[in-house]
Design a protein around this motif. Sequence first.
Motif, PDB file in Angstrom:
ATOM      1  N   ALA A 129       1.524  17.669  12.707  1.00 34.16           N
ATOM      2  CA  ALA A 129       1.120  18.822  13.525  1.00 34.16           C
ATOM      3  C   ALA A 129       0.906  20.044  12.651  1.00 34.16           C
ATOM      4  O   ALA A 129       1.641  20.275  11.684  1.00 34.16           O
ATOM      5  N   VAL A 131      -0.102  23.176  14.457  1.00 30.53           N
ATOM      6  CA  VAL A 131       0.653  24.023  15.395  1.00 30.53           C
ATOM      7  C   VAL A 131       1.686  23.082  15.998  1.00 30.53           C
ATOM      8  O   VAL A 131       1.348  22.000  16.487  1.00 30.53           O
ATOM      9  N   LYS A 132       2.952  23.474  15.929  1.00 34.67           N
ATOM     10  CA  LYS A 132       4.044  22.547  16.232  1.00 34.67           C
ATOM     11  C   LYS A 132       4.469  22.573  17.692  1.00 34.67           C
ATOM     12  O   LYS A 132       4.655  23.658  18.260  1.00 34.67           O
ATOM     13  N   TYR A 133       4.617  21.386  18.249  1.00 35.74           N
ATOM     14  CA  TYR A 133       5.240  21.235  19.574  1.00 35.74           C
ATOM     15  C   TYR A 133       6.747  21.333  19.351  1.00 35.74           C
ATOM     16  O   TYR A 133       7.315  20.553  18.593  1.00 35.74           O
ATOM     17  N   TRP A 134       7.385  22.307  19.989  1.00 34.88           N
ATOM     18  CA  TRP A 134       8.832  22.451  19.805  1.00 34.88           C
ATOM     19  C   TRP A 134       9.423  22.978  21.095  1.00 34.88           C
ATOM     20  O   TRP A 134       9.217  24.127  21.453  1.00 34.88           O
ATOM     21  N   SER A 194       7.983   7.889  14.736  1.00 31.54           N
ATOM     22  CA  SER A 194       8.036   7.765  16.195  1.00 31.54           C
ATOM     23  C   SER A 194       6.644   7.985  16.818  1.00 31.54           C
ATOM     24  O   SER A 194       6.310   7.316  17.796  1.00 31.54           O
ATOM     25  N   SER A 214       7.408   9.590  23.175  1.00 33.41           N
ATOM     26  CA  SER A 214       7.665  10.627  22.174  1.00 33.41           C
ATOM     27  C   SER A 214       6.503  11.601  22.280  1.00 33.41           C
ATOM     28  O   SER A 214       5.337  11.185  22.212  1.00 33.41           O
ATOM     29  N   GLY A 215       6.809  12.877  22.484  1.00 28.29           N
ATOM     30  CA  GLY A 215       5.754  13.858  22.736  1.00 28.29           C
ATOM     31  C   GLY A 215       4.617  13.776  21.743  1.00 28.29           C
ATOM     32  O   GLY A 215       3.444  13.636  22.101  1.00 28.29           O
ATOM     33  N   SER A 216       4.957  13.816  20.445  1.00 31.06           N
ATOM     34  CA  SER A 216       3.921  13.862  19.419  1.00 31.06           C
ATOM     35  C   SER A 216       3.055  12.598  19.404  1.00 31.06           C
ATOM     36  O   SER A 216       1.939  12.609  18.878  1.00 31.06           O
ATOM     37  N   ARG A 242      -0.670  12.476  20.616  1.00 32.33           N
ATOM     38  CA  ARG A 242      -1.795  12.903  19.766  1.00 32.33           C
ATOM     39  C   ARG A 242      -2.246  11.783  18.826  1.00 32.33           C
ATOM     40  O   ARG A 242      -3.333  11.844  18.247  1.00 32.33           O
ATOM     41  N   SER A 247      15.044  15.167  16.533  1.00 31.67           N
ATOM     42  CA  SER A 247      14.077  16.054  17.193  1.00 31.67           C
ATOM     43  C   SER A 247      14.451  16.240  18.667  1.00 31.67           C
ATOM     44  O   SER A 247      14.241  17.318  19.229  1.00 31.67           O
ATOM     45  N   HIS A 272      14.569  19.827  20.253  1.00 28.88           N
ATOM     46  CA  HIS A 272      13.798  20.284  21.432  1.00 28.88           C
ATOM     47  C   HIS A 272      14.757  20.886  22.459  1.00 28.88           C
ATOM     48  O   HIS A 272      14.478  21.934  23.041  1.00 28.88           O
ATOM     49  N   LEU A 298       8.803  26.861  12.699  1.00 33.10           N
ATOM     50  CA  LEU A 298       9.531  25.707  13.239  1.00 33.10           C
ATOM     51  C   LEU A 298      10.955  25.663  12.678  1.00 33.10           C
ATOM     52  O   LEU A 298      11.934  25.526  13.406  1.00 33.10           O
ATOM     53  N   ASP A 344       7.233  18.840   8.599  1.00 33.38           N
ATOM     54  CA  ASP A 344       7.599  18.267   9.879  1.00 33.38           C
ATOM     55  C   ASP A 344       9.056  18.685  10.113  1.00 33.38           C
ATOM     56  O   ASP A 344       9.571  19.527   9.382  1.00 33.38           O
ATOM     57  N   ALA A 345       9.748  18.074  11.077  1.00 32.37           N
ATOM     58  CA  ALA A 345      11.164  18.408  11.256  1.00 32.37           C
ATOM     59  C   ALA A 345      11.964  17.665  10.190  1.00 32.37           C
ATOM     60  O   ALA A 345      12.663  16.691  10.463  1.00 32.37           O
TER      61      ALA A 345
HETATM   62  O1  PMV Z   1       7.554  13.833  19.305  1.00 33.63           O
HETATM   63  P1  PMV Z   1       8.888  14.309  18.935  1.00 33.63           P
HETATM   64  O2  PMV Z   1       9.778  14.427  20.139  1.00 33.63           O
HETATM   65  O3  PMV Z   1       9.486  13.488  17.827  1.00 33.63           O
HETATM   66  O4  PMV Z   1       8.768  15.819  18.379  1.00 33.63           O
HETATM   67  C1  PMV Z   1       7.984  16.120  17.266  1.00 33.63           C
HETATM   68  C2  PMV Z   1       8.129  17.516  16.875  1.00 33.63           C
HETATM   69  C3  PMV Z   1       7.460  17.914  15.569  1.00 33.63           C
HETATM   70  O5  PMV Z   1       7.120  16.790  14.798  1.00 33.63           O
HETATM   71  C4  PMV Z   1       8.415  18.770  14.767  1.00 33.63           C
HETATM   72  C5  PMV Z   1       6.210  18.765  15.820  1.00 33.63           C
HETATM   73  C6  PMV Z   1       4.989  18.053  16.345  1.00 33.63           C
HETATM   74  O6  PMV Z   1       4.240  18.700  17.079  1.00 33.63           O
HETATM   75  O7  PMV Z   1       4.734  16.898  15.967  1.00 33.63           O
END
Ligand code: PMV
Length: 362
Positions: A27, A29-32, A123, A163-165, A168, A222, A226, A272, A313-314
């Motif tokens: 990412a 722009v980060k989803y957080w 993930s 997993s949110g990411s 994409r 993560s 979150h 982040l 990343d995280a």
């Molecule tokens: O998809 P998750 O729940 O593992 O969260 C991913 C969060 C980041 O990788 C830090 C940012 C992102 O947008 O991928």
Amino acid sequence: MNSFVINSVKGDINLGQVSWEAPSNIALVKYWGKKGLQLPMNSSLSLSLSSSKTKTTLSWRKKPKGEGLSFDLLFEGKKKVQFQNKISTFLERVEDKIPNLKDYHLEFDSENTFPHSVGIASSASSMASLALCLGSFAAYSGNESFLGDTFFEEVSSMARLGSGSACRSIYGGWASWGPYQIDNHEKGSDFYATPFTKIDPLFKEMSDFILIVDSSPKKVSSTKGHALMEGHPFAEARILQAENNMNKLVDSIIKGNWDVFQSVVENEALSLHSLMMSSKDPYILMHPRSLVVIEKIKEMRAKTGVKCCFTLDAGPNIHLLCPKSENTSIKRFIESNLQEFLENKNWIEDSVGSLGPKALEC
Ligand code: PMV
């Protein structure tokens, strides 16, 4: 009709198999932070990679009615109990979309193309490849929503529940998740990701050098990260910052403005990590060497003007992004100035993969 989705299935509806490969993504722009059922607190935009991928094969077998959901989870052919609960929750969430899932015993067998223990999060690619297999299964079972042009949207929405990411990773190239402004119009959805295709030639071919600073397992997941955004003192400001960054980044990609791109990407990476450090249970995922590497990158860029920027990343590892035309300079720089700060001098050369997921022969 997505005939390739159907044709990629081997066997029949009582006993069959399908395989998909999905890319990892990074990412910008980060989803957080989340709201509701795996919906993002803010919009995000990512690049799908070309070499870092997960391949999953789903095998199914019809079973007597009334037994409920059942599955086996394998990683490289061996049972993996560690992710059992995560997959169980994921399957319960997607049952609404694929109601006949409980009439089958499922077996998922996954493998990554990238080496173990290099700290690359898998993930996104693994949940995306699982969701694609389930999407093919749904299409093969005659589930209308998966039969038409909406296949990838449906699968992205399903992957999000794992997993949110991962939502994409259903596309190659660039993908966005959540609403953003383009040409004074709002685009995008919180429920699924969409491909982002208005790219200036400067950004058409990009490299991602993954610099492995430390590959130890993450101290804070993560999921926990979150959750710490709920009631975070900077949550509201973060949402505004992310949406503002999203608009600036989209504009810079369309117009080919490297300076804006670089400043937004680095602002996002450090923001982040600042959010982690300023949460009510503060924690640090960067390694002291992450900071050394970041400083070295900035120094080199100031001296040479090479177009490159970093993101994180995280975790502690650095993704060094650049247009492909800068590859030779960047490789030379890594070998002579950064390698000594990397774990076992380890780095991976990857690039933005425009092709995206692929249905494979079983
Ligand atoms: O998809 P998750 O729940 O593992 O969260 C991913 C969060 C980041 O990788 C830090 C940012 C992102 O947008 O991928």
